[in-house]
Design a protein around this motif. Sequence first.
Motif, PDB file in Angstrom:
ATOM      1  N   ILE A   1       0.931  -0.963   0.014  1.00  0.00           N
ATOM      2  CA  ILE A   1       0.107  -0.053  -0.102  1.00  0.00           C
ATOM      3  C   ILE A   1       0.814   1.380   0.092  1.00  0.00           C
ATOM      4  O   ILE A   1       0.770   2.108  -0.760  1.00  0.00           O
ATOM      5  CB  ILE A   1      -0.940   0.087   1.266  1.00  0.00           C
ATOM      6  N   GLN A   2       1.915   1.162   0.947  1.00  0.00           N
ATOM      7  CA  GLN A   2       2.741   2.401   0.881  1.00  0.00           C
ATOM      8  C   GLN A   2       3.400   2.654  -0.472  1.00  0.00           C
ATOM      9  O   GLN A   2       3.766   3.584  -1.083  1.00  0.00           O
ATOM     10  CB  GLN A   2       3.745   2.022   1.917  1.00  0.00           C
ATOM     11  N   ALA A   3       3.781   1.501  -1.110  1.00  0.00           N
ATOM     12  CA  ALA A   3       4.723   1.517  -2.400  1.00  0.00           C
ATOM     13  C   ALA A   3       3.563   2.078  -3.423  1.00  0.00           C
ATOM     14  O   ALA A   3       4.244   2.937  -4.291  1.00  0.00           O
ATOM     15  CB  ALA A   3       5.130  -0.015  -2.804  1.00  0.00           C
ATOM     16  N   ALA A   4       2.430   1.714  -3.577  1.00  0.00           N
ATOM     17  CA  ALA A   4       1.651   2.118  -4.465  1.00  0.00           C
ATOM     18  C   ALA A   4       1.114   3.521  -4.306  1.00  0.00           C
ATOM     19  O   ALA A   4       0.899   4.400  -5.233  1.00  0.00           O
ATOM     20  CB  ALA A   4       0.011   1.063  -4.211  1.00  0.00           C
ATOM     21  N   TYR A   5       1.164   3.955  -3.074  1.00  0.00           N
ATOM     22  CA  TYR A   5       1.017   5.263  -2.540  1.00  0.00           C
ATOM     23  C   TYR A   5       2.154   6.361  -3.224  1.00  0.00           C
ATOM     24  O   TYR A   5       1.808   7.172  -4.042  1.00  0.00           O
ATOM     25  CB  TYR A   5       1.053   5.513  -0.973  1.00  0.00           C
TER      26      TYR A   5
ATOM     27  N   LEU B   1      -1.419   9.596   3.163  1.00  0.00           N
ATOM     28  CA  LEU B   1      -1.952   8.387   2.967  1.00  0.00           C
ATOM     29  C   LEU B   1      -3.017   8.001   3.819  1.00  0.00           C
ATOM     30  O   LEU B   1      -4.181   7.419   3.442  1.00  0.00           O
ATOM     31  CB  LEU B   1      -0.854   7.496   3.210  1.00  0.00           C
ATOM     32  N   ASP B   2      -3.155   8.487   5.169  1.00  0.00           N
ATOM     33  CA  ASP B   2      -3.937   8.382   6.010  1.00  0.00           C
ATOM     34  C   ASP B   2      -5.568   8.999   5.720  1.00  0.00           C
ATOM     35  O   ASP B   2      -6.572   8.800   6.419  1.00  0.00           O
ATOM     36  CB  ASP B   2      -3.552   8.569   7.353  1.00  0.00           C
ATOM     37  N   LEU B   3      -5.491   9.763   4.702  1.00  0.00           N
ATOM     38  CA  LEU B   3      -6.688  10.664   4.482  1.00  0.00           C
ATOM     39  C   LEU B   3      -7.450  10.216   3.288  1.00  0.00           C
ATOM     40  O   LEU B   3      -8.510  10.378   2.805  1.00  0.00           O
ATOM     41  CB  LEU B   3      -6.351  12.062   4.077  1.00  0.00           C
ATOM     42  N   ILE B   4      -6.827   9.127   2.797  1.00  0.00           N
ATOM     43  CA  ILE B   4      -7.571   8.463   1.458  1.00  0.00           C
ATOM     44  C   ILE B   4      -8.006   7.040   1.733  1.00  0.00           C
ATOM     45  O   ILE B   4      -7.413   6.254   2.816  1.00  0.00           O
ATOM     46  CB  ILE B   4      -6.370   8.536   0.175  1.00  0.00           C
ATOM     47  N   LYS B   5      -9.008   6.558   0.750  1.00  0.00           N
ATOM     48  CA  LYS B   5      -9.161   5.241   1.049  1.00  0.00           C
ATOM     49  C   LYS B   5      -8.243   4.093   0.821  1.00  0.00           C
ATOM     50  O   LYS B   5      -7.325   4.126  -0.216  1.00  0.00           O
ATOM     51  CB  LYS B   5     -10.246   4.680  -0.146  1.00  0.00           C
TER      52      LYS B   5
ATOM     53  N   PHE C   1      -5.503   5.011  -7.374  1.00  0.00           N
ATOM     54  CA  PHE C   1      -6.573   5.469  -8.170  1.00  0.00           C
ATOM     55  C   PHE C   1      -6.768   6.885  -7.909  1.00  0.00           C
ATOM     56  O   PHE C   1      -6.871   7.407  -6.619  1.00  0.00           O
ATOM     57  CB  PHE C   1      -7.889   4.338  -8.128  1.00  0.00           C
ATOM     58  N   ASN C   2      -7.633   7.625  -8.953  1.00  0.00           N
ATOM     59  CA  ASN C   2      -8.073   8.912  -8.693  1.00  0.00           C
ATOM     60  C   ASN C   2      -9.374   9.017  -9.992  1.00  0.00           C
ATOM     61  O   ASN C   2      -9.182   9.077 -10.907  1.00  0.00           O
ATOM     62  CB  ASN C   2      -7.117  10.026  -8.976  1.00  0.00           C
ATOM     63  N   SER C   3     -10.730   8.716  -9.110  1.00  0.00           N
ATOM     64  CA  SER C   3     -11.763   8.568  -9.966  1.00  0.00           C
ATOM     65  C   SER C   3     -12.919   9.286  -9.477  1.00  0.00           C
ATOM     66  O   SER C   3     -13.133   8.992  -8.631  1.00  0.00           O
ATOM     67  CB  SER C   3     -12.015   6.975 -10.442  1.00  0.00           C
TER      68      SER C   3
ATOM     69  N   ASN D   1     -13.027  10.264  -6.052  1.00  0.00           N
ATOM     70  CA  ASN D   1     -12.427   9.459  -5.107  1.00  0.00           C
ATOM     71  C   ASN D   1     -10.954   8.973  -5.432  1.00  0.00           C
ATOM     72  O   ASN D   1     -10.517   8.648  -6.252  1.00  0.00           O
ATOM     73  CB  ASN D   1     -13.409   8.320  -5.235  1.00  0.00           C
ATOM     74  N   LYS D   2     -10.092   9.094  -4.427  1.00  0.00           N
ATOM     75  CA  LYS D   2      -8.766   8.946  -4.379  1.00  0.00           C
ATOM     76  C   LYS D   2      -8.300   7.915  -3.511  1.00  0.00           C
ATOM     77  O   LYS D   2      -8.859   7.570  -2.224  1.00  0.00           O
ATOM     78  CB  LYS D   2      -7.907  10.292  -4.095  1.00  0.00           C
ATOM     79  N   GLY D   3      -7.474   7.065  -3.772  1.00  0.00           N
ATOM     80  CA  GLY D   3      -7.069   5.898  -2.779  1.00  0.00           C
ATOM     81  C   GLY D   3      -6.234   4.818  -3.564  1.00  0.00           C
ATOM     82  O   GLY D   3      -5.692   5.037  -4.492  1.00  0.00           O
ATOM     83  N   ILE D   4      -6.064   3.822  -2.786  1.00  0.00           N
ATOM     84  CA  ILE D   4      -5.304   2.541  -3.181  1.00  0.00           C
ATOM     85  C   ILE D   4      -6.338   1.502  -3.388  1.00  0.00           C
ATOM     86  O   ILE D   4      -7.134   1.112  -2.518  1.00  0.00           O
ATOM     87  CB  ILE D   4      -4.348   2.158  -2.079  1.00  0.00           C
TER      88      ILE D   4
END
Length: 188
Positions: A58-62, A79-83, A144-146, A149-152
Amino acid sequence: MSTVVKNPTKVITGPKTRWSYANVWDPKSINGGAPKYSVSLIIPKSDTQTVEKIKAAIQAAYEEGQSKLKGNGKSVPALDLIKTPLRDGDRERPDDPTYAGCYFINANSATAPGIVDADRQPILERSEVYSGVYGRASINLYAFNSNGNKGIACGLNNLQKISDGEPLGGKSRAEDDFASDDDDEFLD
């Protein structure tokens, strides 16, 4: 001699991972979206190796997805603010004993996952793979950012069934229903 490059966003889960909501043979549409193959992976909290690998991915994807996460904004959200996909079963599913003491992560893909048995032989019989079996999963994490919505998210690559488990969802398997040769009811 070739060098194997490790993908920091790819994870192979441990063999005690339980599969739930296993839509791995036919893609299903969720909320009118594009049909996808999917599975919810229930990971015991005691499998710290798998949990740590997922957190690192997850950290690497971020880190890899910072430009995507930034989008048109001026900064990348923390990172702690996104899904993120790793969820706590004790907190999110407190009334479901299947999720007690576990994390879960939902993985999906537009393409069918490869599915093999413990000996890495392809599983062709659909009844062999159901919600409740135990196995390993090859997954990849990505940003992703769609539509705001932003997240991993978690992509599904392949599955390896290790062992049978109690079917989830209350459905019994035909093999279990007819395991007995007891025909007394029919003869009465």
